[in-house]
Design a protein around this motif. Structure first.
Motif, PDB file in Angstrom:
ATOM      1  N   LEU A  71       0.838  -1.216   0.000  1.00 34.00           N
ATOM      2  CA  LEU A  71       0.000   0.000   0.000  1.00 34.00           C
ATOM      3  C   LEU A  71       0.869   1.260   0.000  1.00 34.00           C
ATOM      4  N   ARG A  75       0.117   5.003  -0.846  1.00 31.87           N
ATOM      5  CA  ARG A  75      -0.560   5.528   0.341  1.00 31.87           C
ATOM      6  C   ARG A  75       0.444   6.096   1.331  1.00 31.87           C
ATOM      7  N   ASN A 111      -6.840  -0.894  -3.045  1.00 27.18           N
ATOM      8  CA  ASN A 111      -6.892  -0.969  -1.573  1.00 27.18           C
ATOM      9  C   ASN A 111      -7.390  -2.322  -1.088  1.00 27.18           C
TER      10      ASN A 111
END
Lengths: 429, 429
Positions: A71, A75, A111
């Motif tokens: 991620l 992110r 996600n």
């Protein structure tokens, strides 16, 4: 103005809304027996870790470090204050958006693709079969399987396969095997092709092929990109990060949280972490197309997730599992049903739902592109339409409202839709 | 791992490399008289502020707050450590890339489009004429003119206009007027169309049309996306931010800085701030295609910037202004000449230059996409090829080298090129 968290501020746990819902979720029912399904019924399709999350009542579920590592490629995503849009509207509202378009696949879908593939790999699965309509989900799964070293078979709705070659190429660049659905790879596909060699396919058909593929091979599981509880769970990183970033921006809770809604994964991602803040007056708003008005016009009842009736029945808002929405450009919002979690929130009045025709949606999209620069996906533009209307209402009433929405994806592979809109070829409705 | 600066850490001044060059830059020469051009010669095309920057010897030039406000829509851009690529290569090198693909137009080009349009607006210009080949520059100018409220006329090379409809739609979404070049809007265009109604155009032809348009109207100026000193100046925000982010990552100076090079704006942006660090052993590397080997095979002499010989002559590496490169996918690298600044650095051995055929470039692009996730533009993939080779050399020698490169743009509107590569249809060379 952009609010950016450091790589070390990715949430360490997903937020499970289950214990905060108006009432316990009704169980999914077996399509054959009509009895509640248990873990064993789902085991041919999903790893046990995901089945456990699907049924969990724990409020927080830790995110494995191996998932956080992947991620962190994109992110935490930025929270952006849309000051130029505010100015153009002359609104006293402060508009913030969570930019999920920065993922490699260009949307929020990775996600959940990333943890889904991680758990499959951890349980020894080496191959994933999935379906894709417009291509966002297939892209996310191809990306995730490549990073974890799994094979990937994508059944892509034939009409999209022909019309959206760039999406196919994106999946292939990440090593995905993409086939036009119906295909000759499955019994169901061969049967349909025999009846009609030029079959244009549908999401329902593609789901049936992917499920048949997964059930038939011990090394293969299936992956779904929306609707299910564990999918919405994984998407809560969106809202959890946004909460922290709003605080960094000096804001308290938002007055309203807005997301477009097809199967519910994007909306759930931004909105579910705010469900416990309902008492503080936080409004949650689902935006859908008038041409597929599941939440605003559908009935709340048990229905199948797919067209062929092969999946468990879920209690949700539905237009009927044989409802085929018109071919609007927001392919990700063309789903007859909706997430049981989202449906329950709407049913109990904890979440509002509005619907817009696509002409006014693209008008909002172009206004956004011409003020903020970024060109939104047609799905995302539905949320933007509602945001602009909220901001104009705030102008009317003079309220200094804080509006938060999910910028769920970019429109760079949807420019043909903009071409239609700009040259008056868009079918409104 | 991503290193992200706050919105308040956008550089407040551009870095002008002029006082740090091996020798003063030779003046551009008037195409007619052969005499050095002065500000008045350029005034029909550019605002005085940009002409001043073009000839400035000041080391730092302040960035106007109105420009920083717009740059903050996407800047500072992330610096990313490519740990997954490092691992796949098994290299002890640490690879960092500056991600310029996050701009609304998807490349580094808006870094200069925004200030160029700002200065034009400030001097009362209400309309911009420009050309575009592959579409990156025309997109950046359409975006910037929309934000500052100017009209925009883009002459798009006819072959690209037909092959890349998405790029045209992107420009139109931002309000740009896009016409296939040669067009009936200019005398030069009409003349060419009369000779051949199916003329496929060229960058040289499109430049000539845009210049004719700008010269003929008092409300209109011209804008160029590379080669010139002020363009490279504006791009130095890339390298300036990267320096600060490397420090944040705990690194000192990089051992090598790599960028792909067409006209030189991307390479200049990442590399010029490191020119003063030459004494510390920082190597600067330009990467170009073997099919358009300006720096590696061209001669260093005065030549025209365009095919028709209408622009001033510049002292630079050139393959001859009538050289037409083969139609490789990295359209942004198909230029016969090069920035005089970059050319001077290469001429004096302060910068290295390497060339690669596009087959090996796409091999690197796919390796990057399959490890880091993001799909690079074909131009950017040239830099990645060189980065991978540097990292493999470091593996051989066991050196813990720090490699910095510019990830100048994404490949989401170039997926047809990946399709060709993945299905063995790519013409190598």
């Amino acid at each position: 103005m952009r609010y950016q968290l450091g790589s070390d501020q990715i949430p360490q746990a997903w937020f499970n809304v289950a214990p905060h819902l108006p009432e316990p979720l009704a169980p999914p029912l077996h399509p054959g027996t009509g009895e509640p399904v248990g873990p064993d019924d789902l085991a041919p399709l999903f790893p046990m870790a995901l089945i456990g999350q699907e049924m969990s009542a724990e409020e927080w579920i830790p995110i494995p470090p191996e998932v956080i590592e992947v991620l962190s490629l994109w992110r935490p995503t930025p929270l952006v204050r849309a000051t130029r849009l505010e100015k153009a509207l002359g609104t006293p509202a402060r508009i913030y958006y969570k930019d999920e378009s920065v993922s490699p696949a260009g949307s929020h879908k990775p996600n959940t693709a990333v943890p889904q593939i991680f758990y499959n790999q951890a349980e020894g699965i080496t191959r994933i079969a999935t379906e894709t309509g417009a291509g966002q989900w297939g892209s996310a799964v191809s990306f995730a399987t490549q990073l974890y070293g799994l094979e990937c078979q994508v059944y892509m709705v034939a009409a999209s396969y022909r019309q959206k070659p760039y999406r196919r190429v994106m999946m292939e660049t990440w090593g995905g095997q993409v086939v036009s659905s119906p295909s000759s790879l499955t019994e169901f596909g061969r049967q349909l092709l025999k009846e009609n060699p030029d079959h244009t396919g549908s999401l329902g058909v593609a789901i049936s092929e992917a499920v048949e593929d997964a059930v038939g091979r011990a090394d293969t599981h299936y992956a779904l990109g929306s609707v299910l509880n564990h999918v919405l769970l994984h998407q809560t990183v969106i809202g959890l990060e946004a909460k922290r970033q709003l605080a960094e921006a000096g804001e308290g809770l938002p007055n309203v949280v807005i997301g477009s809604c097809g199967g519910g994964s994007n909306l759930g991602g931004i909105a579910l972490p705010f469900v416990p803040d309902r008492g503080e007056g936080v409004r949650l708003v689902a935006v859908e197309p008038t041409s597929c008005p599941t939440l605003t016009k559908g009935t709340y009842e048990y229905d199948f997730g797919d067209v062929a009736g092969m999946t468990p029945k879920m209690l949700m808002h539905t237009l009927g599992h044989d409802f085929i929405p018109p071919p609007i450009h927001a392919g990700g919002l063309r789903y007859h049903g909706d997430s049981p979690i989202i449906s329950s929130l709407v049913k109990h009045g904890w979440m509002e739902a509005v619907a817009y025709p696509q002409g006014t949606v693209f008008e909002a999209a172009v206004q956004f592109a011409r003020t903020q620069g970024s060109i939104p996906a047609p799905e995302t533009a539905h949320a933007i339409r509602a945001v602009i209307d909220e901001a104009l209402a705030a102008k009317e009433s003079g309220e200094e409202k804080v509006i938060l929405f999910s910028y769920s994806g970019h429109g760079l592979l949807d420019l043909a839709a903009y071409d239609d809109y700009l040259h008056d070829r868009l079918i409104d409705g």
